[in-house]
Design an enzyme around this catalytic site. Structure first.
Site, PDB file in Angstrom:
ATOM      1  N   ASP A 276      -1.465  14.603 -33.922  1.00 27.59           N
ATOM      2  CA  ASP A 276      -2.466  13.558 -33.674  1.00 27.59           C
ATOM      3  C   ASP A 276      -2.707  12.752 -34.959  1.00 27.59           C
ATOM      4  OD1 ASP A 276      -4.007  15.283 -35.225  1.00 27.59           O
ATOM      5  OD2 ASP A 276      -5.398  15.819 -33.623  1.00 27.59           O
TER       6      ASP A 276
ATOM      7  N   ARG B 103     -10.563  21.244 -40.909  1.00 30.71           N
ATOM      8  CA  ARG B 103     -11.450  21.025 -39.754  1.00 30.71           C
ATOM      9  C   ARG B 103     -11.016  21.918 -38.593  1.00 30.71           C
ATOM     10  NH1 ARG B 103     -14.426  16.940 -37.091  1.00 30.71           N
ATOM     11  NH2 ARG B 103     -14.163  15.308 -38.637  1.00 30.71           N
TER      12      ARG B 103
ATOM     13  N   ILE C  15      -2.810  18.950 -36.231  1.00 29.34           N
ATOM     14  CA  ILE C  15      -3.931  18.616 -35.325  1.00 29.34           C
ATOM     15  C   ILE C  15      -5.203  18.526 -36.171  1.00 29.34           C
ATOM     16  CG2 ILE C  15      -5.261  19.386 -33.297  1.00 29.34           C
ATOM     17  CD1 ILE C  15      -2.889  21.332 -32.685  1.00 29.34           C
ATOM     18  N   HIS C  16      -5.864  17.387 -36.156  1.00 31.84           N
ATOM     19  CA  HIS C  16      -7.134  17.328 -36.884  1.00 31.84           C
ATOM     20  C   HIS C  16      -8.158  16.351 -36.310  1.00 31.84           C
ATOM     21  CE1 HIS C  16      -5.339  13.758 -38.828  1.00 31.84           C
ATOM     22  NE2 HIS C  16      -6.577  13.410 -39.130  1.00 31.84           N
ATOM     23  N   ARG C  17      -7.807  15.579 -35.288  1.00 32.78           N
ATOM     24  CA  ARG C  17      -8.768  14.585 -34.788  1.00 32.78           C
ATOM     25  C   ARG C  17      -9.965  15.266 -34.117  1.00 32.78           C
ATOM     26  NH1 ARG C  17      -7.839  10.179 -37.287  1.00 32.78           N
ATOM     27  NH2 ARG C  17      -5.627  10.090 -37.635  1.00 32.78           N
TER      28      ARG C  17
END
Ligand code: UD1
Ligand code: UDP
Length: 385
Positions: A305, A259, A222-224
């Site tokens: 994502d 992030r 998950i990073h968006r």
């Protein structure tokens, strides 16, 4: 001899650059030479150096060390530095990958200096301009001279935006920024997956190091920004993964992008804190590419994502729940091997259920035959004047 100046900066670009560099070194070293420029967009060891080490990529000729920052600040600094390097090196073309701020800066710097831009992974569209990547990729495509789309959907998007087919453009004349050539060429990431799949097996100790139950885990990334920047959205996604894990007694393996790690560290959200109580929930540091390939190979299912991880799940014949409302890789969803769940916890859980009850899936050949990098090198030699 033609000189290519290649811009890399973010993790997936370093990985993609490995495939082109490998093709240049092994088959085209008498005709193509590559100067590597790393913007420094990603800089942690696990986000950058690890790939050079594992994949034998030569050290960058220029490390710009730009680092993190707001879009304007980061892109602006890159633009200034890339312009300086172009003036020093005077390359025959500039190669950019994908859709990051490093891609955008490279495209703008080179096109203003009348250096032909070669855009690899051209034509991909989410049709969501609130994604920074959508702005970057549209701008990169429209300032490029040679555009390489990994998919037919990408080619169609370019034609809808006014790009001529290759035949028509060739009839008009030589490739130029005002007469760009577009190609459908397969996917460099598929080249990499095929090339490294067997070598990845040497990294089996990863499973014991992290206590991962080979074959009984979901791999997630998950990073968006749309999933991480709002803590409630992130907590909703993580809680859905936690519920799936507890109800089905399956591990979640989540190599965490910095992030997302930063958001989790700063949060005092009770749902996020309660993840620590589930021993099946394994949050680990970002892993190297070979470890990632190995995890994808043995996962039961992938939830992500990430653009690249969506594709690699498909390459490894693993179903995927896409943690986004839309995807650029529409063919994967159309094939029935992935579903779109966005950040909605109900849809994430039903995505898991969907694939738990589904029989064998068919993974059609969408991404070429593993020789995209060679195709690109050959084509650059043919069409770059
Ligand atoms: C960038 C790309 C995205 C791509 C992703 C791949 C843009 C606009 N986005 O997103 O398209 O999918 O890379 O991973 O270019 N950070 C670290 N260490 C690092 C790198 C980043 O701590 O080595 C942290 C910093 O706090 C930084 C944040 O992560 O502000 C985001 O990094 P950034 O490169 O701006 O965006 P990504 O989310 O990585
Ligand atoms: N990747 C990796 N280690 C990780 C997570 C991802 O090597 O911990 C690789 C993954 O296998 C894929 C690429 O990074 O090749 C995808 O990059 P990312 O998800 O950061 O960006 P995106 O593809 O979404 O732009």
């Amino acid at each position: 001899m033609k000189k290519l100046l290649t811009i890399i900066g973010a993790r997936p670009q370093i990985i993609k650059a490995a495939a082109l560099n490998r093709a240049i070194q092994s088959k085209f070293s008498s005709q193509l030479t590559e100067v590597l420029v790393h913007t420094g967009q990603h800089y942690d060891h696990g986000m950058s150096d690890v790939f050079f080490e594992e994949m034998g990529i030569p050290q960058p000729n220029y490390q710009l060390s730009i680092g993190s920052g707001s879009h304007g600040k980061q892109t602006g600094k890159m633009l200034e530095e890339i312009e300086r390097v172009i003036n020093l090196e005077n390359p025959d073309a500039l190669v950019i990958y994908g859709d990051t701020n490093s891609t955008l800066a490279g495209a703008l710097a080179a096109s203003k200096l009348h250096i032909p831009v070669v855009h690899i992974e051209a034509g991909l569209r989410s049709f969501n301009k609130r994604m920074p990547e959508e702005i970057n990729r549209i701008t990169a495509d429209h300032t490029s001279t040679l555009l390489y789309s990994p998919t037919k959907a990408g080619l169609r998007s370019l034609e809808r935006e006014g790009f001529l087919s290759l035949d028509e453009a060739q009839k008009k004349g030589k490739a130029d920024v005002d007469n760009p050539y577009v190609f459908h060429c397969g996917d460099l990431m598929y080249d990499n997956t095929l090339f490294y799949s067997a070598k990845a097996d040497e990294y089996q100790s990863l499973f014991s190091t992290h206590g991962i139950d080979k074959g009984n885990f979901i791999l997630s990334t998950i990073h968006r920004p749309q999933n991480t920047d709002d803590i409630n959205t992130l907590a909703g996604i993580l809680s859905a993964l936690n519920e799936i894990s507890l109800q089905n007694q399956i591990q979640i393996v989540l190599p965490l992008h910095p992030r997302t790690a930063n958001m989790i560290q700063q949060s005092d959200d009770s749902e996020i804190k309660s993840l620590a109580e589930n021993l099946l929930f394994k949050i680990v540091e970002p892993v190297g590419f070979l470890e990632m390939i190995l995890l994808e190979k043995h996962a039961q299912l992938v939830m992500t994502d990430s653009g690249g991880v969506q594709k690699e799940a498909f390459f490894m014949k693993k179903p995927c729940v896409i943690l986004r409302p839309e995807t650029e890789w529409v063919e994967i969803v159309e094939s029935g091997c992935a579903v779109l769940a966005g950040s909605n916890p109900v849809k994430i859980k039903s995505g898991y259920e969907h694939f738990s009850h589904k029989g064998k899936l068919e993974y059609p050949s969408i991404f070429g035959d593993g020789s995209a990098a060679e195709f690109i090198c050959q084509s650059i030699l043919e069409h770059l004047t």
